[in-house]
Design a protein around this motif. Structure first.
Motif, short mmCIF file in Angstrom:
data_model
loop_
_atom_site.label_atom_id
_atom_site.label_comp_id
_atom_site.label_asym_id
_atom_site.label_seq_id
_atom_site.Cartn_x
_atom_site.Cartn_y
_atom_site.Cartn_z
N LYS A 197 -0.07 7.79 -5.84
CA LYS A 197 -0.56 6.52 -6.39
C LYS A 197 0.10 6.21 -7.73
O LYS A 197 0.34 5.04 -8.05
N ASN A 198 0.44 7.25 -8.50
CA ASN A 198 1.01 7.04 -9.84
C ASN A 198 2.52 7.20 -9.90
O ASN A 198 3.11 7.08 -10.97
N ALA A 199 3.16 7.48 -8.76
CA ALA A 199 4.63 7.61 -8.75
C ALA A 199 5.24 6.22 -8.75
O ALA A 199 4.60 5.23 -8.39
N GLY A 200 6.49 6.13 -9.15
CA GLY A 200 7.17 4.84 -9.12
C GLY A 200 7.46 4.40 -7.69
O GLY A 200 7.29 5.18 -6.75
N PRO A 201 7.88 3.14 -7.49
CA PRO A 201 8.10 2.64 -6.13
C PRO A 201 9.32 3.27 -5.46
O PRO A 201 10.26 3.68 -6.12
N GLY A 202 9.27 3.33 -4.13
CA GLY A 202 10.39 3.83 -3.35
C GLY A 202 9.98 4.95 -2.40
O GLY A 202 8.83 5.40 -2.40
N THR A 246 4.85 3.32 -2.92
CA THR A 246 5.47 4.65 -2.81
C THR A 246 5.24 5.22 -1.42
O THR A 246 4.15 5.06 -0.85
N VAL A 247 6.24 5.90 -0.87
CA VAL A 247 6.11 6.63 0.40
C VAL A 247 6.49 8.08 0.15
O VAL A 247 7.54 8.36 -0.43
N LEU A 248 5.63 9.00 0.59
CA LEU A 248 5.93 10.44 0.50
C LEU A 248 5.55 11.11 1.80
O LEU A 248 4.44 10.94 2.29
N SER A 249 6.46 11.91 2.35
CA SER A 249 6.12 12.80 3.46
C SER A 249 5.99 14.20 2.92
O SER A 249 6.86 14.69 2.19
N THR A 250 4.91 14.89 3.29
CA THR A 250 4.75 16.28 2.89
C THR A 250 3.96 17.04 3.93
O THR A 250 3.45 16.47 4.89
N ALA A 299 17.09 4.65 3.88
CA ALA A 299 17.43 3.55 2.97
C ALA A 299 16.57 2.33 3.25
O ALA A 299 16.13 1.63 2.33
N ALA A 300 16.31 2.05 4.54
CA ALA A 300 15.49 0.88 4.90
C ALA A 300 14.06 1.05 4.38
O ALA A 300 13.47 0.12 3.82
N ILE A 301 13.49 2.26 4.55
CA ILE A 301 12.12 2.50 4.08
C ILE A 301 12.08 2.47 2.56
O ILE A 301 11.16 1.90 1.96
N ASP A 302 13.09 3.04 1.92
CA ASP A 302 13.15 3.02 0.45
C ASP A 302 13.18 1.57 -0.05
O ASP A 302 12.46 1.21 -1.00
N GLN A 303 13.99 0.75 0.59
CA GLN A 303 14.11 -0.66 0.19
C GLN A 303 12.78 -1.38 0.38
O GLN A 303 12.33 -2.13 -0.49
N ALA A 304 12.15 -1.14 1.54
CA ALA A 304 10.86 -1.79 1.82
C ALA A 304 9.81 -1.36 0.79
O ALA A 304 9.01 -2.18 0.32
N ALA A 305 9.84 -0.08 0.43
CA ALA A 305 8.87 0.41 -0.56
C ALA A 305 9.12 -0.23 -1.91
O ALA A 305 8.18 -0.69 -2.58
N LYS A 306 10.38 -0.29 -2.32
CA LYS A 306 10.69 -0.86 -3.63
C LYS A 306 10.35 -2.35 -3.69
O LYS A 306 9.80 -2.83 -4.67
N ILE A 325 0.84 -1.20 0.00
CA ILE A 325 0.00 0.00 0.00
C ILE A 325 0.88 1.25 0.00
O ILE A 325 1.86 1.33 0.75
N ASN A 326 0.51 2.23 -0.84
CA ASN A 326 1.22 3.52 -0.88
C ASN A 326 0.92 4.34 0.37
O ASN A 326 -0.15 4.20 0.98
N ILE A 327 1.86 5.23 0.73
CA ILE A 327 1.73 6.02 1.96
C ILE A 327 1.98 7.50 1.67
O ILE A 327 2.97 7.86 1.04
N VAL A 328 1.07 8.34 2.17
CA VAL A 328 1.31 9.78 2.29
C VAL A 328 1.34 10.08 3.77
O VAL A 328 0.43 9.65 4.50
N THR A 329 2.36 10.78 4.25
CA THR A 329 2.46 11.02 5.69
C THR A 329 2.89 12.44 6.01
O THR A 329 3.61 13.08 5.23
N THR A 330 2.45 12.93 7.17
CA THR A 330 2.84 14.24 7.68
C THR A 330 4.14 14.17 8.48
O THR A 330 4.59 15.21 8.97
N CYS A 331 4.75 12.99 8.62
CA CYS A 331 5.94 12.84 9.47
C CYS A 331 7.08 13.74 8.96
O CYS A 331 7.72 13.45 7.95
N GLU A 332 7.34 14.82 9.70
CA GLU A 332 8.28 15.84 9.23
C GLU A 332 9.68 15.29 9.01
O GLU A 332 10.38 15.71 8.08
N GLU A 333 10.11 14.39 9.90
CA GLU A 333 11.49 13.91 9.78
C GLU A 333 11.71 13.02 8.55
O GLU A 333 12.84 12.70 8.20
#
Lengths: 332, 332
Positions: free
Chosen positions: B314-319, B131-135, B119-126, B98-106
């Motif tokens: 949702k349409n971004a590549g994995p990572g 996709t994971v994005l914080s904004t 790197a660990a989160i990027d690997q898990a996403a790939k 499942i893709n993630i959008v998060t408010t987590c500032e760090e």
């Protein structure tokens, strides 16, 4: 970006010469070739044409041969604003699998205005695994990409208004001539009819904004009017009687299905404007008014954003892209 | 976007409730579930918690079961600003693809501040093709993404300065309390030491700007000081003697290898500020000063940009992505 990106500059007019100067300032780019058909330029050194010391890169009139010889990663294409005229040049470059950044305004967001040519270029790009992007100060940034991007912090939006107001008196004489300073209103409307006096791209910008906000439009307008001298105006270059043009006032409008004007883009470039200004106004939650007092010099900005786009375009996926499809461009 | 995007809201604090309200306003999104561990919230209807009529979507304390049952496209994760604490939640969500959008500032730009977790989160996403994005308003927009984007029209840049100045008197009491209105300087510095009084993310924003401009930094700073009352201040909520805090003045700085300050981010939220304002100032060619008089409400903006990010993510590549890696986000 350890390996330098190989770039060819295609089109050695004033914009191409300025872009050449900017390209040569960047450590991560290397200018490996240049193209123009003008016999007065062919064979000349590209840097000398741009007013710099020679770099031993001559202007070629044979792009086919040049592309085979130097194998560039990206071509910066600055030959014309006209999509029909640029299409064969684009398809030739793509046939070599080379990415393209171009100032061609009609390609900035062609999906509504020229869907057939857009689809053909997109197909050619995909089948050659290359990317095409048109960008510039506008269309490409100030009146479309920037308001779209700024809308990301809004819960909802009712209307978008963008103003680019330029005091032509601060610009060079060719710019003043281009926007019609000093001509009669008859001449002005004749030039508008000839399409030699207009800011190309307001309609493209309107469609980009509408699509990115999920807005359906029933109609768009692009109206070019002179700013008229109420009193005589005297400048170092002009002695303008009352009633003549001081410049251009061009307005693009997008209307929703109820006939309500929801997008308004105003481009003014004239003598006597009190202050140059970029302004974006959202009626929405939150309402936002963004201003850049003094404005942004369009020539510098257009050349800069085309150079800045090169790394992003090299790494974008294949196809015809617009500014909203790709990762962020920055002054790298 | 003909098919609706299925969304789960994870974290039902004040931000989660506000995001719920925004999610429910969007035609192209459907809220299919909600998660919180607070026993007072579990089983309650997510819309009712957000102050709206019930929609028959209860808050669950069992995300594993919920994800299997409702198979969301995107989770909006608003549980914590702390990257170490949020990492296991992110990895659990990713394990379902499942893709993630998060408010987590760090997590907004963690590549320099927390490279191992990034790197660990990027690997898990790939490896889960997600996709994971914080904004958020910041980090994620006003003090990093917007100046980076604006730099696209620059030929060169020497310094970047960004100011977010907020008149805390225009905000609700909890905001005023959060920024230290009325407390002693001892209390203020104690809260800073406890990390309960700070704007999280200035260092992340500095690194995003530097990386996107190709600038190497020798040092960064993040200094939190009180704005001190020179005279007694009386408001509907406070009766503040001279010498106490009126709010926070936090400054992040980035220095180049010669020790020159080249990035300055100033965040002020205090009573007595004459006017709220967002401002970006570039020393460069062209120099640019961008202003948003009145500023942008941070709560609205953070919730809006997380909701607006959903289709793009949702349409971004994995990572693990940051704002500068993805296509444009707009108020769709």
């Amino acid at each position: 970006m350890s390996e330098k990106i190989k770039v060819v500059q295609y089109g050695m007019g004033p914009v191409g010469n300025k872009i050449t100067r900017y390209l040569l300032e960047r450590d991560h780019l290397v200018l490996v070739g240049a193209v123009d058909i003008d016999p007065a330029k062919v064979g000349k050194d590209v840097a000398e044409l741009a007013g710099l010391p020679a770099i031993n890169v001559p202007v070629s009139n044979n792009p086919e041969q040049l592309f085979r010889d130097v194998r560039p990663d990206v071509v910066v294409l600055t030959t014309t604003s006209d999509l029909e005229k640029i299409q064969p040049q684009i398809e030739q470059i793509l046939s070599h699998g080379i990415n393209i950044v171009t100032t061609c305004e009609e390609l900035a967001y062609p999906w509504k205005t020229n869907p057939d040519i857009a689809a053909a270029i997109d197909q050619a790009a995909k089948s050659n695994n290359a990317t095409v992007l048109s960008t510039g100060v506008n269309p490409g940034f100030m009146m479309d990409y920037l308001p779209v991007t700024l809308s990301a912090v809004c819960r909802n939006l009712q209307t978008v208004r963008v103003d680019r107001i330029q005091n032509a008196g601060e610009r060079r004489l060719p710019f003043q001539q281009k926007v019609g300073v000093g001509i009669t209103t008859d001449e002005f409307y004749q030039r508008v009819a000839d399409k030699t006096l207009r800011h190309v791209g307001l309609t493209e910008s309107i469609h980009m904004i509408a699509d990115m906000l999920g807005w359906e439009l029933s109609k768009t307008e692009d109206i070019v009017e002179p700013v008229i001298a109420e009193n005589p105006v005297k400048t170092p270059h002009f002695d303008i009687p009352a009633g003549r043009a001081l410049g251009v006032n061009q307005v693009g409008r997008g209307y929703d299905n109820n006939g309500k004007e929801i997008i308004t883009l105003t481009f003014i470039a004239a003598l006597g404007v009190p202050e140059s200004l970029e302004r974006i106004v959202f009626d929405g939650d939150p309402g936002i008014e963004m201003k850049i007092p003094g404005g942004v010099n369009g020539d510098v900005a257009t050349c800069a954003i085309n150079v800045n786009a090169i790394p992003t375009v090299k790494n974008a996926g294949p196809g015809l892209k617009t500014m909203v499809d790709i990762a962020a461009i920055s002054c790298f």
